[in-house]
Design a protein around this motif. Structure first.
Motif, PDB file in Angstrom:
ATOM      1  N   MET A   1      25.000 -13.793  68.549  1.00 48.73           N
ATOM      2  CA  MET A   1      24.351 -12.522  68.292  1.00 48.73           C
ATOM      3  C   MET A   1      24.880 -11.968  66.972  1.00 48.73           C
ATOM      4  SD  MET A   1      24.215  -9.092  70.676  1.00 48.73           S
ATOM      5  CE  MET A   1      23.320  -9.888  71.982  1.00 48.73           C
ATOM      6  N   ALA A   2      23.999 -11.433  66.137  1.00 47.11           N
ATOM      7  CA  ALA A   2      24.383 -10.895  64.838  1.00 47.11           C
ATOM      8  C   ALA A   2      25.186  -9.607  64.997  1.00 47.11           C
ATOM      9  CB  ALA A   2      23.144 -10.628  63.994  1.00 47.11           C
ATOM     10  N   LYS A   3      26.174  -9.465  64.129  1.00 48.22           N
ATOM     11  CA  LYS A   3      27.006  -8.272  64.166  1.00 48.22           C
ATOM     12  C   LYS A   3      26.243  -7.112  63.523  1.00 48.22           C
ATOM     13  CE  LYS A   3      31.523  -6.570  62.827  1.00 48.22           C
ATOM     14  NZ  LYS A   3      32.768  -6.854  62.102  1.00 48.22           N
ATOM     15  N   LYS A   4      26.268  -5.958  64.180  1.00 52.75           N
ATOM     16  CA  LYS A   4      25.566  -4.793  63.675  1.00 52.75           C
ATOM     17  C   LYS A   4      26.280  -4.268  62.438  1.00 52.75           C
ATOM     18  CE  LYS A   4      23.831  -0.286  65.028  1.00 52.75           C
ATOM     19  NZ  LYS A   4      23.812   0.741  66.059  1.00 52.75           N
ATOM     20  N   LYS A   5      25.527  -3.995  61.383  1.00 54.99           N
ATOM     21  CA  LYS A   5      26.094  -3.504  60.133  1.00 54.99           C
ATOM     22  C   LYS A   5      26.564  -2.065  60.307  1.00 54.99           C
ATOM     23  CE  LYS A   5      25.182  -3.040  55.248  1.00 54.99           C
ATOM     24  NZ  LYS A   5      24.228  -3.154  54.179  1.00 54.99           N
ATOM     25  N   GLU A   6      27.791  -1.818  59.882  1.00 52.13           N
ATOM     26  CA  GLU A   6      28.339  -0.472  59.976  1.00 52.13           C
ATOM     27  C   GLU A   6      27.744   0.416  58.893  1.00 52.13           C
ATOM     28  OE1 GLU A   6      32.708  -0.067  61.396  1.00 52.13           O
ATOM     29  OE2 GLU A   6      32.633  -1.715  59.951  1.00 52.13           O
ATOM     30  N   THR A   7      27.560   1.659  59.222  1.00 52.43           N
ATOM     31  CA  THR A   7      27.039   2.602  58.241  1.00 52.43           C
ATOM     32  C   THR A   7      28.173   3.126  57.370  1.00 52.43           C
ATOM     33  OG1 THR A   7      27.357   4.537  59.655  1.00 52.43           O
ATOM     34  CG2 THR A   7      25.234   3.370  59.838  1.00 52.43           C
ATOM     35  N   TYR A   8      27.802   3.706  56.251  1.00 52.66           N
ATOM     36  CA  TYR A   8      28.771   4.321  55.348  1.00 52.66           C
ATOM     37  C   TYR A   8      29.557   5.392  56.098  1.00 52.66           C
ATOM     38  CZ  TYR A   8      30.624   6.921  51.397  1.00 52.66           C
ATOM     39  OH  TYR A   8      31.465   7.565  50.527  1.00 52.66           O
ATOM     40  N   GLU A   9      28.836   6.209  56.849  1.00 52.40           N
ATOM     41  CA  GLU A   9      29.463   7.313  57.570  1.00 52.40           C
ATOM     42  C   GLU A   9      30.462   6.828  58.621  1.00 52.40           C
ATOM     43  OE1 GLU A   9      25.815   8.619  55.613  1.00 52.40           O
ATOM     44  OE2 GLU A   9      26.188   6.976  56.993  1.00 52.40           O
ATOM     45  N   LYS A  14      36.192   5.912  60.334  1.00 47.10           N
ATOM     46  CA  LYS A  14      37.275   4.983  60.652  1.00 47.10           C
ATOM     47  C   LYS A  14      38.453   5.180  59.706  1.00 47.10           C
ATOM     48  CE  LYS A  14      35.357   0.933  62.885  1.00 47.10           C
ATOM     49  NZ  LYS A  14      35.097  -0.496  62.763  1.00 47.10           N
ATOM     50  N   LEU A  15      38.153   5.364  58.416  1.00 46.46           N
ATOM     51  CA  LEU A  15      39.209   5.577  57.434  1.00 46.46           C
ATOM     52  C   LEU A  15      39.958   6.873  57.725  1.00 46.46           C
ATOM     53  CD1 LEU A  15      40.647   4.577  54.918  1.00 46.46           C
ATOM     54  CD2 LEU A  15      38.868   5.677  53.540  1.00 46.46           C
ATOM     55  N   GLU A  16      39.226   7.917  58.080  1.00 50.67           N
ATOM     56  CA  GLU A  16      39.867   9.189  58.438  1.00 50.67           C
ATOM     57  C   GLU A  16      40.756   9.028  59.674  1.00 50.67           C
ATOM     58  OE1 GLU A  16      36.582  11.896  58.835  1.00 50.67           O
ATOM     59  OE2 GLU A  16      36.501  12.272  56.683  1.00 50.67           O
ATOM     60  N   TYR A  43      38.215   1.334  52.227  1.00 48.71           N
ATOM     61  CA  TYR A  43      38.076   2.045  50.957  1.00 48.71           C
ATOM     62  C   TYR A  43      37.293   1.197  49.957  1.00 48.71           C
ATOM     63  CZ  TYR A  43      39.296   3.924  46.397  1.00 48.71           C
ATOM     64  OH  TYR A  43      39.221   4.405  45.123  1.00 48.71           O
ATOM     65  N   SER A  44      37.627  -0.077  49.880  1.00 52.52           N
ATOM     66  CA  SER A  44      36.934  -0.988  48.963  1.00 52.52           C
ATOM     67  C   SER A  44      35.448  -1.097  49.309  1.00 52.52           C
ATOM     68  CB  SER A  44      37.596  -2.357  49.014  1.00 52.52           C
ATOM     69  OG  SER A  44      36.938  -3.263  48.177  1.00 52.52           O
ATOM     70  N   ASP A  45      35.150  -1.244  50.593  1.00 51.75           N
ATOM     71  CA  ASP A  45      33.754  -1.320  51.045  1.00 51.75           C
ATOM     72  C   ASP A  45      32.998  -0.033  50.711  1.00 51.75           C
ATOM     73  OD1 ASP A  45      34.293  -3.830  52.084  1.00 51.75           O
ATOM     74  OD2 ASP A  45      34.338  -3.178  54.165  1.00 51.75           O
TER      75      ASP A  45
END
Length: 72
Positions: A1-9, A14-16, A43-45
Motif C-alpha cells: 500500500m502506498a504511503k500517504k504524503k504528509e502535508t506541509y502543515e 511534527k517539528l513543533e 526542516y529540510s523538507d
C-alpha cells in the motif's frame, strides 16, 4: 500500500512537537540526537516545499506581469 504524503502543515506540527518535547522534558543525549536529526529532516523538507512554492509563484507572477505589459 502506498504511503500517504504528509502535508506541509502536518510536518510543521511534527517539528513543533519535537521542539516542545526537547524543551519541556529531560532527554538523554541519544534521544536528543535522534530528535535533532528528525527535526532537521523535517526542516529540510519544509524548506524545499517553500522553495518550490516560491518558484511556482514567481513563474505565475512573471507571466502575469508579461501579459499585463503587453496589453499597454
Amino acid at each position: 500500500m502506498a504511503k500517504k504524503k504528509e502535508t506541509y502543515e502536518s510536518k510543521v506540527l511534527k517539528l513543533e512537537e519535537i521542539l516542545l518535547e526537547m524543551e519541556n522534558r529531560e532527554v538523554t543525549l541519544d534521544e536528543a540526537i535522534c530528535k535533532y536529526e528528525e527535526g532537521m529532516k523535517l526542516y529540510s523538507d519544509l524548506y524545499k516545499t517553500l522553495q518550490e512554492a516560491e518558484g511556482k509563484i514567481k513563474i505565475l507572477t512573471d507571466k502575469g506581469e508579461e501579459d499585463f505589459h503587453q496589453e499597454d
